[in-house]
Design a protein around this motif. Structure first.
Motif, short mmCIF file in Angstrom:
data_model
loop_
_atom_site.label_atom_id
_atom_site.label_comp_id
_atom_site.label_asym_id
_atom_site.label_seq_id
_atom_site.Cartn_x
_atom_site.Cartn_y
_atom_site.Cartn_z
N GLU A 1 -1.55 4.89 3.52
CA GLU A 1 -2.41 3.60 3.37
C GLU A 1 -1.95 2.72 4.52
OE1 GLU A 1 -4.36 3.40 -0.87
OE2 GLU A 1 -2.49 2.39 -0.22
N ARG A 2 -0.60 2.69 4.63
CA ARG A 2 0.13 1.41 5.67
C ARG A 2 0.05 2.43 6.82
NH1 ARG A 2 5.34 1.18 4.66
NH2 ARG A 2 5.27 2.41 2.65
N PHE B 1 0.92 -1.19 0.05
CA PHE B 1 -0.07 0.15 -0.05
C PHE B 1 0.90 1.35 0.11
CE2 PHE B 1 -3.84 -1.88 2.67
CZ PHE B 1 -3.98 -2.93 1.42
N SER B 2 0.44 2.36 -0.26
CA SER B 2 0.95 3.60 -0.25
C SER B 2 1.45 3.87 1.49
CB SER B 2 0.09 4.63 -0.68
OG SER B 2 -0.89 5.00 0.21
N ASP B 3 2.44 4.80 1.39
CA ASP B 3 2.70 5.04 2.81
C ASP B 3 1.41 5.69 3.69
OD1 ASP B 3 5.25 4.90 2.19
OD2 ASP B 3 5.94 6.88 2.25
#
Ligand SMILES: Cc1cc2nc3c(=O)[nH]c(=O)nc-3n(C[C@H](O)[C@H](O)[C@H](O)COP(=O)(O)O)c2cc1C
Length: 215
Positions: A10-11, A6-8
């Motif tokens: 989202e994580r 996932f994107s930063d």
């Protein structure tokens, strides 16, 4: 990191929901959970993994006030029996708030479904994997609720046979959780049982070992 990560942001959101989920027993009285939010939460629960894809969960929404009070009474009876069984910590336990059944916006009973003995895949030697699967569903709900800004409390202080009778469960089904869900005044940053000095969580390194049991 792989191409599937996932994107930063989202994580960070996933780990934040995990870190900031709390077991909640205090709720904003008279508050509501919008229907679309409730539908998302149940869908999140239903997306959980389950052994052999047996989906052993049943979610029973309690909307009848009299029934809610009867469930509360069952929990209170078991709370007193638990206190008695605790011996020297009896009074300390009785001082804890261990449920928010009468205050929460939404109340659910989660049960293991009927006919589970037909499911052998992954359960021949570990029949309790049905409960493990239901627990995954409850955890999904818990985390999704936190992301929606809602608190949830898992109550297990009840006699499953008495609750099963009250709700008309088939003989081979079993109630395993009462879930209190709804808006909360605040989320504590530590488990309430730590704040109440009942127990202290231990750090991760005490639970991880390599190539065998660490004594
Ligand atoms: C299977 C299960 C049953 C639980 N039953 C109760 C309960 O009956 N009453 C209660 O106050 N908390 C109950 N809890 C909540 C735990 O006390 C709580 O998860 C633990 O203290 C850690 O706090 P945290 O969830 O806020 O991190 C239960 C939690 C789990 C996972």
């Amino acid at each position: 990191m792989t191409e599937h990560a996932f994107s930063d942001a989202e994580r960070r959101a996933v780990y934040r929901a995990i870190a900031e989920r709390r077991d909640m027993r205090r709720f904003v009285q008279g508050a509501k959970v919008p229907n679309d939010v409730l539908a998302r939460l149940l869908q999140a629960a239903h997306a959980a993994p389950s052994v052999g894809l047996m989906q052993p969960w049943r979610f029973i929404r309690i909307t009848d006030t009299t029934l809610r009070h009867r469930i509360h009474a069952l929990v209170d009876e078991e709370r007193l029996r638990t206190a008695d069984a605790l011996g020297r910590r009896c009074d300390e336990f009785l001082a804890l708030k261990v449920e928010g059944i009468l205050e929460c916006a939404e109340l659910f009973v989660v049960a293991l479904g009927e006919g589970r003995q037909a499911h052998v895949f992954g359960r021949r030697t570990l029949p309790q994997m049905d409960l493990a699967s239901v627990s995954c569903a409850i955890q999904n709900l818990w985390l999704a609720a936190r992301a929606e800004g809602l608190g949830m409390g898992w109550v297990s202080i009840f006699d499953p046979r008495a609750l099963g009778e009250l709700l008309g469960l088939p003989a081979d089904a079993e109630a395993v959780a009462i879930l209190c869900l709804g808006p909360v005044p605040e989320f504590p940053d530590r488990p309430q049982l730590e704040l109440d000095r009942w127990a202290l969580g231990r750090p991760l390194d005490e639970f991880v070992s390599e190539n065998g049991w660490a004594s």
